[in-house]
Design a protein around this motif. Sequence first.
Motif, PDB file in Angstrom:
ATOM      1  N   ARG A  19      10.715 -76.401 -34.550  1.00  0.00           N
ATOM      2  CA  ARG A  19      10.574 -76.344 -36.184  1.00  0.00           C
ATOM      3  C   ARG A  19       9.471 -75.886 -36.796  1.00  0.00           C
ATOM      4  NH1 ARG A  19      13.886 -81.756 -36.209  1.00  0.00           N
ATOM      5  NH2 ARG A  19      16.213 -80.993 -36.247  1.00  0.00           N
ATOM      6  N   GLU A  20       8.228 -76.333 -35.959  1.00  0.00           N
ATOM      7  CA  GLU A  20       6.842 -75.953 -36.365  1.00  0.00           C
ATOM      8  C   GLU A  20       6.498 -74.577 -36.082  1.00  0.00           C
ATOM      9  OE1 GLU A  20       2.262 -76.760 -34.961  1.00  0.00           O
ATOM     10  OE2 GLU A  20       3.402 -78.227 -34.775  1.00  0.00           O
ATOM     11  N   TYR A  21       7.121 -73.846 -35.111  1.00  0.00           N
ATOM     12  CA  TYR A  21       7.558 -72.397 -34.921  1.00  0.00           C
ATOM     13  C   TYR A  21       7.965 -71.620 -36.213  1.00  0.00           C
ATOM     14  CZ  TYR A  21       8.699 -67.890 -33.381  1.00  0.00           C
ATOM     15  OH  TYR A  21       8.931 -66.500 -33.371  1.00  0.00           O
ATOM     16  N   LYS A  22       9.092 -72.128 -36.517  1.00  0.00           N
ATOM     17  CA  LYS A  22       9.642 -71.679 -37.847  1.00  0.00           C
ATOM     18  C   LYS A  22       8.969 -71.639 -39.045  1.00  0.00           C
ATOM     19  CE  LYS A  22      14.048 -71.751 -38.330  1.00  0.00           C
ATOM     20  NZ  LYS A  22      15.379 -71.977 -38.543  1.00  0.00           N
ATOM     21  N   ASP A  23       8.175 -72.936 -39.438  1.00  0.00           N
ATOM     22  CA  ASP A  23       7.249 -73.090 -40.711  1.00  0.00           C
ATOM     23  C   ASP A  23       6.325 -72.097 -40.689  1.00  0.00           C
ATOM     24  OD1 ASP A  23       9.049 -74.948 -41.323  1.00  0.00           O
ATOM     25  OD2 ASP A  23       8.102 -76.789 -40.479  1.00  0.00           O
ATOM     26  N   VAL A  24       5.681 -71.879 -39.454  1.00  0.00           N
ATOM     27  CA  VAL A  24       4.481 -71.219 -39.395  1.00  0.00           C
ATOM     28  C   VAL A  24       4.404 -69.711 -38.891  1.00  0.00           C
ATOM     29  CG1 VAL A  24       3.077 -73.163 -38.818  1.00  0.00           C
ATOM     30  CG2 VAL A  24       3.497 -71.579 -37.021  1.00  0.00           C
ATOM     31  N   ASP A  58      -7.946 -58.336 -20.430  1.00  0.00           N
ATOM     32  CA  ASP A  58      -9.069 -59.441 -21.410  1.00  0.00           C
ATOM     33  C   ASP A  58      -8.543 -59.126 -22.771  1.00  0.00           C
ATOM     34  OD1 ASP A  58     -10.981 -60.593 -22.279  1.00  0.00           O
ATOM     35  OD2 ASP A  58     -12.609 -59.420 -21.358  1.00  0.00           O
ATOM     36  N   LEU A  59      -7.999 -60.164 -23.125  1.00  0.00           N
ATOM     37  CA  LEU A  59      -7.294 -60.354 -24.252  1.00  0.00           C
ATOM     38  C   LEU A  59      -8.051 -61.330 -25.249  1.00  0.00           C
ATOM     39  CD1 LEU A  59      -4.659 -59.536 -26.039  1.00  0.00           C
ATOM     40  CD2 LEU A  59      -3.500 -61.314 -24.791  1.00  0.00           C
ATOM     41  N   THR A  60      -8.439 -61.068 -26.546  1.00  0.00           N
ATOM     42  CA  THR A  60      -8.911 -62.003 -27.545  1.00  0.00           C
ATOM     43  C   THR A  60      -7.924 -62.121 -28.720  1.00  0.00           C
ATOM     44  OG1 THR A  60     -11.091 -61.606 -26.760  1.00  0.00           O
ATOM     45  CG2 THR A  60     -10.904 -62.581 -28.826  1.00  0.00           C
ATOM     46  N   LEU A  61      -7.646 -63.384 -29.081  1.00  0.00           N
ATOM     47  CA  LEU A  61      -6.752 -63.633 -30.236  1.00  0.00           C
ATOM     48  C   LEU A  61      -7.708 -64.343 -31.232  1.00  0.00           C
ATOM     49  CD1 LEU A  61      -3.446 -64.732 -28.539  1.00  0.00           C
ATOM     50  CD2 LEU A  61      -4.170 -62.551 -28.916  1.00  0.00           C
ATOM     51  N   THR A  62      -7.469 -64.036 -32.394  1.00  0.00           N
ATOM     52  CA  THR A  62      -8.128 -64.633 -33.435  1.00  0.00           C
ATOM     53  C   THR A  62      -7.107 -65.027 -34.468  1.00  0.00           C
ATOM     54  OG1 THR A  62      -8.584 -62.583 -34.689  1.00  0.00           O
ATOM     55  CG2 THR A  62     -10.358 -63.437 -33.383  1.00  0.00           C
ATOM     56  N   ASP A  63      -7.292 -66.281 -35.157  1.00  0.00           N
ATOM     57  CA  ASP A  63      -6.287 -66.952 -36.081  1.00  0.00           C
ATOM     58  C   ASP A  63      -4.952 -67.096 -35.283  1.00  0.00           C
ATOM     59  OD1 ASP A  63      -5.676 -68.322 -38.496  1.00  0.00           O
ATOM     60  OD2 ASP A  63      -5.151 -66.223 -39.355  1.00  0.00           O
ATOM     61  N   ALA A  64      -5.107 -68.103 -34.409  1.00  0.00           N
ATOM     62  CA  ALA A  64      -3.908 -68.101 -33.575  1.00  0.00           C
ATOM     63  C   ALA A  64      -3.057 -69.510 -33.589  1.00  0.00           C
ATOM     64  CB  ALA A  64      -4.210 -67.751 -32.035  1.00  0.00           C
ATOM     65  N   TRP A  65      -2.040 -69.485 -33.100  1.00  0.00           N
ATOM     66  CA  TRP A  65      -1.130 -70.654 -33.092  1.00  0.00           C
ATOM     67  C   TRP A  65      -0.570 -70.676 -31.710  1.00  0.00           C
ATOM     68  CZ3 TRP A  65       4.100 -71.610 -32.026  1.00  0.00           C
ATOM     69  CH2 TRP A  65       4.413 -73.007 -32.072  1.00  0.00           C
ATOM     70  N   VAL A  66      -0.653 -71.761 -30.949  1.00  0.00           N
ATOM     71  CA  VAL A  66      -0.300 -71.762 -29.507  1.00  0.00           C
ATOM     72  C   VAL A  66       0.854 -72.291 -29.228  1.00  0.00           C
ATOM     73  CG1 VAL A  66      -0.953 -72.312 -27.211  1.00  0.00           C
ATOM     74  CG2 VAL A  66      -2.707 -71.733 -28.692  1.00  0.00           C
TER      75      VAL A  66
END
Length: 106
Positions: A19-24, A58-66
Amino acid sequence: MSAEDLENYEADLELQLYREYKDVANLFNFVVETERRFYLANGVDLKTRSADGEVFFDLTLTDAWVWDVYRTGRFVKSVRIVTFKDVNIEELNRVDDLTIPKDGLD
């Protein structure tokens, strides 16, 4: 706690996470999947590297949700992932909930 109670608890946590995933999800531009995790992110920088004949990412993510049911804070400023396994990066299509008809009538 019985095995059934534990299963119900974990199922409830997964449902809350979904549900959180669907919201964000509409707040992010990319979906990133690695062997260990699933992320939503607004910035993705992928570099292919090699050392001693081995290739890795080598992967860099910014402004992320896990996506992690056991994390209390799923929003992170930056994530760095180094992996020898496959990485899947998809750009999300932005779909606005509100659409206005061209002729002004619906």
